[in-house]
Design a protein around this motif. Structure first.
Motif, PDB file in Angstrom:
ATOM      1  N   TYR A  49       0.833  -1.202   0.000  1.00 37.87           N
ATOM      2  CA  TYR A  49       0.000   0.000   0.000  1.00 37.87           C
ATOM      3  C   TYR A  49       0.872   1.257   0.000  1.00 37.87           C
ATOM      4  O   TYR A  49       0.679   2.170  -0.805  1.00 37.87           O
ATOM      5  CB  TYR A  49      -0.930  -0.027   1.225  1.00 37.87           C
ATOM      6  CG  TYR A  49      -1.672   1.254   1.475  1.00 37.87           C
ATOM      7  CD1 TYR A  49      -2.751   1.631   0.681  1.00 37.87           C
ATOM      8  CD2 TYR A  49      -1.304   2.100   2.525  1.00 37.87           C
ATOM      9  CE1 TYR A  49      -3.441   2.812   0.921  1.00 37.87           C
ATOM     10  CE2 TYR A  49      -1.999   3.279   2.764  1.00 37.87           C
ATOM     11  CZ  TYR A  49      -3.060   3.628   1.960  1.00 37.87           C
ATOM     12  OH  TYR A  49      -3.747   4.802   2.195  1.00 37.87           O
ATOM     13  N   TYR A  64      -6.234  -1.886  -1.664  1.00 30.78           N
ATOM     14  CA  TYR A  64      -5.900  -2.399  -0.329  1.00 30.78           C
ATOM     15  C   TYR A  64      -6.842  -1.869   0.748  1.00 30.78           C
ATOM     16  O   TYR A  64      -6.817  -2.355   1.874  1.00 30.78           O
ATOM     17  CB  TYR A  64      -4.453  -2.053   0.033  1.00 30.78           C
ATOM     18  CG  TYR A  64      -3.441  -2.742  -0.850  1.00 30.78           C
ATOM     19  CD1 TYR A  64      -3.294  -4.122  -0.828  1.00 30.78           C
ATOM     20  CD2 TYR A  64      -2.634  -2.019  -1.712  1.00 30.78           C
ATOM     21  CE1 TYR A  64      -2.361  -4.758  -1.643  1.00 30.78           C
ATOM     22  CE2 TYR A  64      -1.700  -2.641  -2.526  1.00 30.78           C
ATOM     23  CZ  TYR A  64      -1.576  -4.007  -2.483  1.00 30.78           C
ATOM     24  OH  TYR A  64      -0.656  -4.638  -3.287  1.00 30.78           O
ATOM     25  N   SER A  66     -10.337  -1.337   2.736  1.00 25.86           N
ATOM     26  CA  SER A  66     -11.559  -2.101   2.951  1.00 25.86           C
ATOM     27  C   SER A  66     -12.776  -1.256   2.608  1.00 25.86           C
ATOM     28  O   SER A  66     -12.919  -0.137   3.111  1.00 25.86           O
ATOM     29  CB  SER A  66     -11.645  -2.548   4.409  1.00 25.86           C
ATOM     30  OG  SER A  66     -12.903  -3.123   4.662  1.00 25.86           O
ATOM     31  N   GLN A 143      -7.225  -6.421   4.279  1.00 23.56           N
ATOM     32  CA  GLN A 143      -7.541  -5.079   3.798  1.00 23.56           C
ATOM     33  C   GLN A 143      -7.401  -4.080   4.946  1.00 23.56           C
ATOM     34  O   GLN A 143      -7.662  -4.403   6.101  1.00 23.56           O
ATOM     35  CB  GLN A 143      -8.959  -5.023   3.230  1.00 23.56           C
ATOM     36  CG  GLN A 143      -9.103  -5.837   1.958  1.00 23.56           C
ATOM     37  CD  GLN A 143     -10.470  -5.675   1.343  1.00 23.56           C
ATOM     38  OE1 GLN A 143     -11.481  -5.790   2.032  1.00 23.56           O
ATOM     39  NE2 GLN A 143     -10.503  -5.410   0.047  1.00 23.56           N
TER      40      GLN A 143
END
Length: 164
Positions: A49, A64, A66, A143
């Protein structure tokens, strides 16, 4: 012809400076660029990320996050608009994943942000800031669901119902 001791000293200084310049050039030109990690554990997700943000690959960085975040950015452009314009400014910023703790379907990853401040050629200082990234395990992998302390890589408003 005899070389005086002051001439030898001067030649030693010049030779040392040339040697340092060669060593610096070798270090700069042989440095490898970071690559994305292939694993899917929490530390790998956080590393990837941050690397995606550093490279300006907002599409990958967005993947990445959520979708369960209360203030989840609606699209990649919104993510890009909500983060600071650049990870880098007049200062050098680097990130290192320090530790990862998994507790069932939840994980915390500790990241160290190092900022090097340069006010002139001689004055250099640095600060180290801890960042905690929170993740949840989903059917598709880990995530990101939260972050604290990482103003360049995380917007806390993503965790708020109203969003940014």
């Amino acid at each position: 012809m005899r070389i005086q001791s002051s001439d030898r000293l001067l030649w030693g200084i010049v030779g040392g400076a040339v040697l340092l310049a060669i060593i610096a050039a070798v270090v700069v030109f042989t440095r490898t660029e970071s690559e994305y990690r292939t694993g899917n554990d929490p530390a790998d997700v956080v590393f990837n990320y941050i690397l995606a943000l550093e490279r300006g690959d907002y599409e990958r960085a967005y993947s990445y996050l959520s979708p369960t975040l209360p203030g989840y950015p609606k699209n990649v452009q919104q993510l890009r608009d909500q983060l600071p314009p650049s990870l880098f400014s007049d200062n050098d910023v680097s990130y290192m994943v320090v530790d990862s703790k998994v507790n069932g379907d939840y994980a915390n990853v500790l990241v160290r942000e190092t900022i090097v401040y340069r006010s002139d050629l001689i004055s250099i200082s640095q600060s180290n800031n801890p960042i905690t990234m929170e993740l949840v395990r989903t059917d598709t992998g880990w995530q990101l669901t939260g972050g604290s302390g990482g103003l360049r890589i995380w917007e806390e408003c993503w965790e708020e119902k109203e969003g940014c």
